[in-house]
Design a protein around this motif. Structure first.
Motif, PDB file in Angstrom:
ATOM      1  N   TYR A 128       4.448 -51.247   9.157  1.00  0.00           N
ATOM      2  CA  TYR A 128       3.824 -52.554   9.248  1.00  0.00           C
ATOM      3  C   TYR A 128       2.594 -52.427  10.129  1.00  0.00           C
ATOM      4  O   TYR A 128       2.461 -51.496  10.907  1.00  0.00           O
ATOM      5  CB  TYR A 128       4.781 -53.627   9.799  1.00  0.00           C
ATOM      6  CG  TYR A 128       5.244 -53.382  11.217  1.00  0.00           C
ATOM      7  CD1 TYR A 128       4.477 -53.764  12.306  1.00  0.00           C
ATOM      8  CD2 TYR A 128       6.462 -52.769  11.474  1.00  0.00           C
ATOM      9  CE1 TYR A 128       4.892 -53.541  13.606  1.00  0.00           C
ATOM     10  CE2 TYR A 128       6.897 -52.548  12.762  1.00  0.00           C
ATOM     11  CZ  TYR A 128       6.104 -52.931  13.825  1.00  0.00           C
ATOM     12  OH  TYR A 128       6.524 -52.709  15.101  1.00  0.00           O
ATOM     13  N   PHE A 165       7.372 -61.714  11.142  1.00  0.00           N
ATOM     14  CA  PHE A 165       5.989 -61.507  10.732  1.00  0.00           C
ATOM     15  C   PHE A 165       5.306 -62.830  10.404  1.00  0.00           C
ATOM     16  O   PHE A 165       5.958 -63.853  10.205  1.00  0.00           O
ATOM     17  CB  PHE A 165       5.944 -60.560   9.528  1.00  0.00           C
ATOM     18  CG  PHE A 165       6.452 -59.183   9.854  1.00  0.00           C
ATOM     19  CD1 PHE A 165       5.600 -58.219  10.358  1.00  0.00           C
ATOM     20  CD2 PHE A 165       7.789 -58.864   9.697  1.00  0.00           C
ATOM     21  CE1 PHE A 165       6.063 -56.960  10.680  1.00  0.00           C
ATOM     22  CE2 PHE A 165       8.263 -57.605  10.019  1.00  0.00           C
ATOM     23  CZ  PHE A 165       7.405 -56.654  10.509  1.00  0.00           C
ATOM     24  N   LYS A 166       3.993 -62.806  10.354  1.00  0.00           N
ATOM     25  CA  LYS A 166       3.201 -64.006  10.088  1.00  0.00           C
ATOM     26  C   LYS A 166       3.536 -64.630   8.741  1.00  0.00           C
ATOM     27  O   LYS A 166       3.430 -65.832   8.573  1.00  0.00           O
ATOM     28  CB  LYS A 166       1.708 -63.676  10.149  1.00  0.00           C
ATOM     29  CG  LYS A 166       1.216 -63.376  11.551  1.00  0.00           C
ATOM     30  CD  LYS A 166      -0.256 -63.025  11.554  1.00  0.00           C
ATOM     31  CE  LYS A 166      -0.737 -62.723  12.968  1.00  0.00           C
ATOM     32  NZ  LYS A 166      -2.144 -62.297  12.990  1.00  0.00           N
ATOM     33  N   ASP A 167       3.932 -63.800   7.771  1.00  0.00           N
ATOM     34  CA  ASP A 167       4.262 -64.339   6.445  1.00  0.00           C
ATOM     35  C   ASP A 167       5.671 -64.930   6.383  1.00  0.00           C
ATOM     36  O   ASP A 167       6.095 -65.421   5.346  1.00  0.00           O
ATOM     37  CB  ASP A 167       4.075 -63.283   5.366  1.00  0.00           C
ATOM     38  CG  ASP A 167       5.039 -62.108   5.502  1.00  0.00           C
ATOM     39  OD1 ASP A 167       5.911 -62.126   6.396  1.00  0.00           O
ATOM     40  OD2 ASP A 167       4.914 -61.161   4.706  1.00  0.00           O
ATOM     41  N   SER A 225       0.649 -53.805  13.265  1.00  0.00           N
ATOM     42  CA  SER A 225       1.103 -54.500  14.473  1.00  0.00           C
ATOM     43  C   SER A 225       0.528 -55.909  14.593  1.00  0.00           C
ATOM     44  O   SER A 225       1.173 -56.796  15.135  1.00  0.00           O
ATOM     45  CB  SER A 225       0.781 -53.677  15.721  1.00  0.00           C
ATOM     46  OG  SER A 225      -0.602 -53.517  15.873  1.00  0.00           O
ATOM     47  N   GLU A 226      -0.656 -56.142  14.036  1.00  0.00           N
ATOM     48  CA  GLU A 226      -1.239 -57.484  14.139  1.00  0.00           C
ATOM     49  C   GLU A 226      -0.518 -58.488  13.235  1.00  0.00           C
ATOM     50  O   GLU A 226      -0.749 -59.693  13.340  1.00  0.00           O
ATOM     51  CB  GLU A 226      -2.737 -57.472  13.854  1.00  0.00           C
ATOM     52  CG  GLU A 226      -3.115 -56.928  12.507  1.00  0.00           C
ATOM     53  CD  GLU A 226      -3.333 -55.416  12.505  1.00  0.00           C
ATOM     54  OE1 GLU A 226      -3.642 -54.886  11.425  1.00  0.00           O
ATOM     55  OE2 GLU A 226      -3.178 -54.769  13.539  1.00  0.00           O
ATOM     56  N   GLU A 227       0.351 -58.023  12.344  1.00  0.00           N
ATOM     57  CA  GLU A 227       1.104 -58.914  11.471  1.00  0.00           C
ATOM     58  C   GLU A 227       2.370 -59.467  12.136  1.00  0.00           C
ATOM     59  O   GLU A 227       3.016 -60.366  11.614  1.00  0.00           O
ATOM     60  CB  GLU A 227       1.484 -58.206  10.166  1.00  0.00           C
ATOM     61  CG  GLU A 227       0.294 -57.885   9.286  1.00  0.00           C
ATOM     62  CD  GLU A 227      -0.482 -59.133   8.871  1.00  0.00           C
ATOM     63  OE1 GLU A 227       0.151 -60.111   8.443  1.00  0.00           O
ATOM     64  OE2 GLU A 227      -1.716 -59.137   8.993  1.00  0.00           O
TER      65      GLU A 227
END
Length: 185
Positions: free
Chosen positions: A48, A129-131, A50-52
């Motif tokens: 992944y 995660f952002k999603d 890391s900013e996610e």
């Protein structure tokens, strides 16, 4: 008159020279085949960016769980009563280190939980995660040979992680390693 041994040495020298010229000018299509040992494909532990990662919950062994959340203003914020500010660089290092862990092997039939510790007393990290999706990583006991640690991502196969790479991560998984030091007055 030249001796017979001189002629023999001269012929051996010319044959060696001819062999050297052949090897140095052989066509590219002719390659020397070496009996090499095939290298196994690397085992991917977790991938992944890391900013996610939006939120990270860590449940260390024998300690209370804590959650950190990405915040646009302060980068990372501790979601708890604890007022100590987090060191954003340390939290980012933790988030970026998890996918770099090196898996040594994947176990087709895992040992019992008494050996792995993945069910009874794991260290849990839940990545949100952002999603919106979540991934839970379990870290278990040291292997009997002390070469690595048992780990599992969600309900996937049991892996053995490289001991050194996990030891580097375990320092960051304690809340004390993530908070900013308080300057002495």
């Amino acid at each position: 008159m030249i001796r017979r041994s001189t002629w023999v040495l001269l012929i051996v020298f010319l044959l060696a020279l001819a062999g050297l010229l052949f090897l140095s000018r052989r066509p590219q299509g002719l390659k020397v085949i070496q009996d090499g040992t095939p290298t196994p494909a690397p085992i991917t532990f977790l991938e992944y960016a890391s900013e996610e990662v939006a939120r990270l919950t860590i449940q260390p062994k024998d300690s209370p769980a804590f959650t950190v959340e990405r915040n646009p203003q302060t980068l990372w914020q501790l979601i708890a009563v604890d007022p100590r500010p987090l060191d954003p660089a340390k939290v980012e290092e933790l988030v970026a280190t998890i996918p770099t862990l090196q898996a040594q092997s994947q176990l087709d039939t895992p040992p019992p939980d008494s050996a792995t510790g993945l069910e009874s007393s794991p260290i849990l990290i839940t990545l949100e995660f952002k999603d919106g999706h979540k991934t839970t990583v379990r870290f278990g006991n040291l292997t009997p040979t002390s070469s690595g640690y048992y780990a599992q991502v969600d309900s996937g196969p049991v892996l053995v992680l490289n001991k050194t790479s996990f030891d580097n991560l375990s320092v960051l998984m304690a809340l004390g390693g993530l908070v900013q030091p308080i300057p002495a007055p």
